[in-house]
Design a protein around this motif. Structure first.
Motif, PDB file in Angstrom:
ATOM      1  N   ALA A   1       3.229  -0.139   7.684  1.00 39.06           N
ATOM      2  CA  ALA A   1       3.207   0.445   6.352  1.00 39.06           C
ATOM      3  C   ALA A   1       3.050   1.951   6.456  1.00 39.06           C
ATOM      4  O   ALA A   1       2.334   2.461   7.326  1.00 39.06           O
ATOM      5  N   GLY A   2       3.728   2.655   5.597  1.00 38.64           N
ATOM      6  CA  GLY A   2       3.598   4.095   5.492  1.00 38.64           C
ATOM      7  C   GLY A   2       3.778   4.490   4.038  1.00 38.64           C
ATOM      8  O   GLY A   2       3.955   3.628   3.165  1.00 38.64           O
ATOM      9  N   GLU A   3       3.746   5.788   3.759  1.00 42.19           N
ATOM     10  CA  GLU A   3       3.900   6.231   2.377  1.00 42.19           C
ATOM     11  C   GLU A   3       5.288   5.851   1.868  1.00 42.19           C
ATOM     12  O   GLU A   3       6.304   6.263   2.405  1.00 42.19           O
ATOM     13  N   GLY A   4       5.324   5.024   0.842  1.00 39.24           N
ATOM     14  CA  GLY A   4       6.598   4.645   0.247  1.00 39.24           C
ATOM     15  C   GLY A   4       7.382   3.632   1.038  1.00 39.24           C
ATOM     16  O   GLY A   4       8.570   3.442   0.762  1.00 39.24           O
ATOM     17  N   SER A   5       6.764   2.944   1.991  1.00 44.95           N
ATOM     18  CA  SER A   5       7.512   1.990   2.807  1.00 44.95           C
ATOM     19  C   SER A   5       6.563   0.970   3.410  1.00 44.95           C
ATOM     20  O   SER A   5       5.496   1.327   3.921  1.00 44.95           O
ATOM     21  N   ILE A   6       6.943  -0.302   3.342  1.00 48.16           N
ATOM     22  CA  ILE A   6       6.194  -1.346   4.018  1.00 48.16           C
ATOM     23  C   ILE A   6       7.180  -2.366   4.582  1.00 48.16           C
ATOM     24  O   ILE A   6       8.144  -2.750   3.915  1.00 48.16           O
ATOM     25  N   LEU A   7       6.955  -2.752   5.820  1.00 50.68           N
ATOM     26  CA  LEU A   7       7.816  -3.709   6.507  1.00 50.68           C
ATOM     27  C   LEU A   7       7.036  -4.996   6.731  1.00 50.68           C
ATOM     28  O   LEU A   7       5.898  -4.962   7.226  1.00 50.68           O
ATOM     29  N   LEU A   8       7.631  -6.122   6.340  1.00 49.49           N
ATOM     30  CA  LEU A   8       6.998  -7.426   6.502  1.00 49.49           C
ATOM     31  C   LEU A   8       7.917  -8.345   7.306  1.00 49.49           C
ATOM     32  O   LEU A   8       9.141  -8.280   7.186  1.00 49.49           O
ATOM     33  N   ARG A   9       7.302  -9.205   8.116  1.00 52.96           N
ATOM     34  CA  ARG A   9       8.057 -10.186   8.888  1.00 52.96           C
ATOM     35  C   ARG A   9       7.816 -11.564   8.308  1.00 52.96           C
ATOM     36  O   ARG A   9       6.715 -11.890   7.869  1.00 52.96           O
ATOM     37  N   ARG A  10       8.864 -12.371   8.285  1.00 50.55           N
ATOM     38  CA  ARG A  10       8.708 -13.739   7.803  1.00 50.55           C
ATOM     39  C   ARG A  10       7.702 -14.466   8.689  1.00 50.55           C
ATOM     40  O   ARG A  10       7.806 -14.452   9.909  1.00 50.55           O
TER      41      ARG A  10
END
Length: 539
Positions: A511-520
């Motif tokens: 996660a960062g400012e304005g962005s989040i990455l998630l994995r199934r």
């Protein structure tokens, strides 16, 4: 009746400076070179020009460059070259990308479009007035107008070439070299057509209208002048054959939204739309006011040549629908260039009055520098945010399937640069993302991933709150319908806070400012491969 030699002498006298007066600084070569070089400045720092649609274009360049060598891209994409009027930047970036990589090649070509446009505007003004008028710099910031900042790069490149070609057309006409002009403009018309059909059409309108005025000034009636102008313009008619073939094979592209006056008025205000609403609208008001000021000032006038060309473009803007063959914002694209033509038309009625001319030149340069500083600051802010958001890709393994969702805050003025940022996962990680736009008859790219359902292509990545004026998914609806097994990762960009339950089954990775990455959660965790960078050889 005024004969041609008499007319040339008369026009030259109107544009002349007082006898013995020094050459004004805004007419010299240093000024021209400075204006062209300054147009490079806004994109010097960003590694990727932060214009809205560019990420999607870069995804296509990547597929075109590496489809035959990547073990992943062929699973989801097909690419084939076609002789269509929408190839401009593709034809330049793809071969260059094989040498220096997609990202550096894209930056080099895209950052060159505004300087080419500025050069074309300066040439047109020089040919019409026999010198550069002091007001010319008022038009130059329009090279960074809304269509370019939106990311219509093929279109913008074609318009840059169209202005350069228009300058050549005027010069050859002034020198009386009509036969040479006809020969040269056969290949020139094809080059501009294959860049983008719109640029070719605009060039035809500009050349036809200017030639009609020239023929009338040579003593022909308006009807005969129009007929002769049409005859001369036929040198550029060759691409019609490709246009008819292309459109006859295209399916599914609608043409709609004729005479949408609300949007047409908005597009006038949005000609400089970028980040700061008050600043951009004030700039648009100045650009519109400058030709009006010339009309009412006792010492200024508009060149009939360019004024007629401007009126032709204005009428075309009124008649164009908002959507043509499925391509949106068709009429909007013409606005900054039509306004630029009216500004370039400004001249003195008689001898140049240096006190007034100097004041106008200083005002024009000030406007140019202020707009350029604003554009540079805006692109720097945008790139700083994008650079942080793109760190998510360091955690995405090669060949992953990434579902991208971008939140569109309703009716924001600031351009949303993240609309197609997700396609950088294709560029850097050979990944599948849902924000590519294969469009009937206008794109070389085909997406084939039926498991993704409605999430195969653009605009499935755009999500909005309920009640927005523009159509689109509601955030919760998009997440409900997302076919999770078809994707390995979920990348949320510029997303407002949402309940954790909406992303149940997805595990945050970064996660960062304005962005989040998630994995199934039920997907096997593969270690990310060594991150690819923009400078990696062959990428």
């Amino acid at each position: 009746m005024i004969h041609a030699p008499e007319l040339v002498a008369h026009e030259a006298a109107l544009a002349a400076s007082p006898k013995g007066a020094p050459r004004p600084w805004w007419e010299g070569r240093p000024f021209v070179v400075a204006m062209i070089l300054l147009a490079f400045v806004p994109f010097l720092w960003p590694s990727i020009p932060p214009v809205v649609d560019l990420g999607g274009h870069m995804g296509r360049y990547k597929v075109a460059t590496d489809l035959s060598t990547s073990p992943y891209l062929h699973k989801w994409f097909q690419f084939r070259w076609l002789p269509i009027g929408n190839l401009g930047v593709d034809l330049l970036v793809v071969p260059l990308a094989k040498l220096i990589g997609v990202e550096p090649a894209t930056k080099l070509i895209v950052m060159s479009i505004p300087p080419l446009t500025v050069a074309g505007m300066l040439w047109v003004a020089r040919e019409v007035h026999n010198r550069l008028p002091p007001t010319v710099a008022f038009a130059l910031p329009l090279a960074f107008g809304h269509p370019f900042m939106f990311g219509f790069v093929n279109f913008a490149l074609s318009m840059a070439f169209a202005f350069l070609a228009f300058g050549l057309w005027l010069r050859l006409g002034r020198l009386g070299k009509s036969k040479l002009r006809a020969l040269l403009f056969v290949p020139i018309s094809f080059v501009i057509f294959f860049c983008h059909t719109f640029g070719w059409g605009t060039l035809g309108l500009l050349c036809f209208s200017a030639e009609a005025v020239r023929q009338h000034d040579r003593g022909h009636s308006w009807w005969m002048a129009i007929i002769r102008a049409a005859y001369h313009s036929m040198a550029m008619a060759g691409p019609v054959l490709f246009l008819l073939l292309w459109r006859s094979e295209a399916t599914g592209g609608v043409t709609a939204r004729w005479f949408d006056w609300g949007f047409k008025w908005e597009y006038l205000l949005r000609m400089f739309r970028d980040r700061w609403e008050t600043f951009d609208i004030a700039s648009a008001a100045i650009a519109l006011a400058v030709p009006l000021f010339a009309l009412i000032h006792p010492r200024l006038i508009l060149s009939r040549n360019l004024a007629f060309s401007g009126l032709v473009l204005a009428l075309t803007y009124v008649l164009l629908p908002r959507i043509v063959f499925g391509s949106a914002y068709t009429d909007m694209r013409l606005v900054p260039y039509a306004v630029a033509i009216f500004i370039l038309a400004i001249r003195f009625k008689a001898e140049t009055r240096f006190p007034l001319a100097t004041w106008l030149a200083v005002a024009a340069i000030s406007f140019m520098l202020v707009r350029l500083a604003g554009t540079t600051a805006s692109t720097s802010i945008a790139w700083a945010r994008q650079k942080e958001q793109l760190q998510a890709l360091d955690h995405v393994p090669l060949g992953s399937r990434v579902a991208v969702l971008v939140w569109d805050g309703c009716e924001r003025w600031s351009l949303r640069r993240s609309d197609h940022l997700g396609a950088l996962a294709t560029v850097r990680r050979d990944a599948y993302t849902n924000d590519h736009w294969p469009m009937a008859g206008s794109s070389l790219l085909t997406v084939r991933y039926p498991d993704a359902g409605w999430f195969q292509r653009d605009p499935s990545q755009i999500v909005r709150d309920r009640g927005c004026r523009h159509e689109g998914w509601a955030i919760e609806t998009a997440l409900d319908y997302l076919p999770a097994p078809a994707f390995d990762y979920l990348w949320l960009l510029d997303m407002r806070p949402i309940p954790r339950a909406w992303v149940d089954g997805w595990t945050p990775v970064w996660a960062g400012e304005g962005s989040i990455l998630l994995r199934r959660a039920d997907a096997g965790a593969r270690p990310p491969a060594k991150p690819q960078t923009a400078s990696a050889p062959g990428r």
